[in-house]
Write a protein that holds these residues in place. Sequence first.
Motif, PDB file in Angstrom:
ATOM      1  N   MET A   1      60.467 -71.002  11.079  1.00 13.28           N
ATOM      2  CA  MET A   1      61.202 -71.044   9.896  1.00 13.28           C
ATOM      3  C   MET A   1      62.607 -71.631  10.288  1.00 13.28           C
ATOM      4  O   MET A   1      63.060 -71.292  11.390  1.00 13.28           O
ATOM      5  CB  MET A   1      61.483 -69.661   9.187  1.00 13.28           C
ATOM      6  CG  MET A   1      62.391 -69.495   8.204  1.00 13.28           C
ATOM      7  SD  MET A   1      62.994 -68.318   7.620  1.00 13.28           S
ATOM      8  CE  MET A   1      61.942 -66.901   7.632  1.00 13.28           C
ATOM      9  N   GLN A   2      63.193 -72.334   9.331  1.00 12.61           N
ATOM     10  CA  GLN A   2      64.371 -72.971   9.949  1.00 12.61           C
ATOM     11  C   GLN A   2      65.482 -72.099   8.753  1.00 12.61           C
ATOM     12  O   GLN A   2      65.402 -72.185   7.703  1.00 12.61           O
ATOM     13  CB  GLN A   2      64.763 -74.378   9.491  1.00 12.61           C
ATOM     14  CG  GLN A   2      64.009 -75.150  10.415  1.00 12.61           C
ATOM     15  CD  GLN A   2      64.149 -76.575  10.389  1.00 12.61           C
ATOM     16  OE1 GLN A   2      64.105 -77.131   9.337  1.00 12.61           O
ATOM     17  NE2 GLN A   2      64.329 -77.334  11.564  1.00 12.61           N
ATOM     18  N   VAL A   3      66.722 -71.906   9.494  1.00  8.47           N
ATOM     19  CA  VAL A   3      67.778 -71.186   8.682  1.00  8.47           C
ATOM     20  C   VAL A   3      68.987 -72.148   8.963  1.00  8.47           C
ATOM     21  O   VAL A   3      69.168 -72.853   9.721  1.00  8.47           O
ATOM     22  CB  VAL A   3      67.982 -69.815   8.999  1.00  8.47           C
ATOM     23  CG1 VAL A   3      66.852 -68.906   8.650  1.00  8.47           C
ATOM     24  CG2 VAL A   3      68.369 -69.680  10.440  1.00  8.47           C
ATOM     25  N   THR A  70      66.092 -73.258  14.365  1.00  5.00           N
ATOM     26  CA  THR A  70      64.474 -72.779  13.913  1.00  5.00           C
ATOM     27  C   THR A  70      64.525 -71.318  14.649  1.00  5.00           C
ATOM     28  O   THR A  70      65.044 -71.309  15.624  1.00  5.00           O
ATOM     29  CB  THR A  70      63.853 -73.827  14.780  1.00  5.00           C
ATOM     30  OG1 THR A  70      63.806 -74.860  14.253  1.00  5.00           O
ATOM     31  CG2 THR A  70      62.525 -73.163  14.486  1.00  5.00           C
ATOM     32  N   ILE A  71      63.994 -70.371  13.829  1.00  5.26           N
ATOM     33  CA  ILE A  71      63.820 -69.218  14.422  1.00  5.26           C
ATOM     34  C   ILE A  71      62.260 -68.739  14.191  1.00  5.26           C
ATOM     35  O   ILE A  71      61.702 -69.394  13.517  1.00  5.26           O
ATOM     36  CB  ILE A  71      64.615 -68.052  13.560  1.00  5.26           C
ATOM     37  CG1 ILE A  71      64.211 -68.148  12.284  1.00  5.26           C
ATOM     38  CG2 ILE A  71      66.075 -68.480  13.894  1.00  5.26           C
ATOM     39  CD1 ILE A  71      64.823 -66.922  11.573  1.00  5.26           C
TER      40      ILE A  71
END
Length: 91
Positions: A1-3, A70-71
Amino acid sequence: MQVIQKLTIVSNPTRIFEVGSEVNGREVIEIKQVGYEFETGIHSELHVLDEDGGLIASIENCPVIMEWQTIAVHDQTENDPLERVISGAKN
């Protein structure tokens, strides 16, 4: 997931919001992109939120530079004892 990690508003003066930084004594916890669909088209807006989910800033209709990070997203059942698998077990 990208934040979104960092948001730079290209204006004079330039304003920068970064997760983990402080703005007027409030820590930036999240920067999120929200959108609304109208009959005339889609309206995009960015919200900068503090630790209580309070709105620090709302940005719309201006050029911005977003830096993404990206996490990892962990499986919720990874350490759940109810989902435990015993390898090599025979019945």
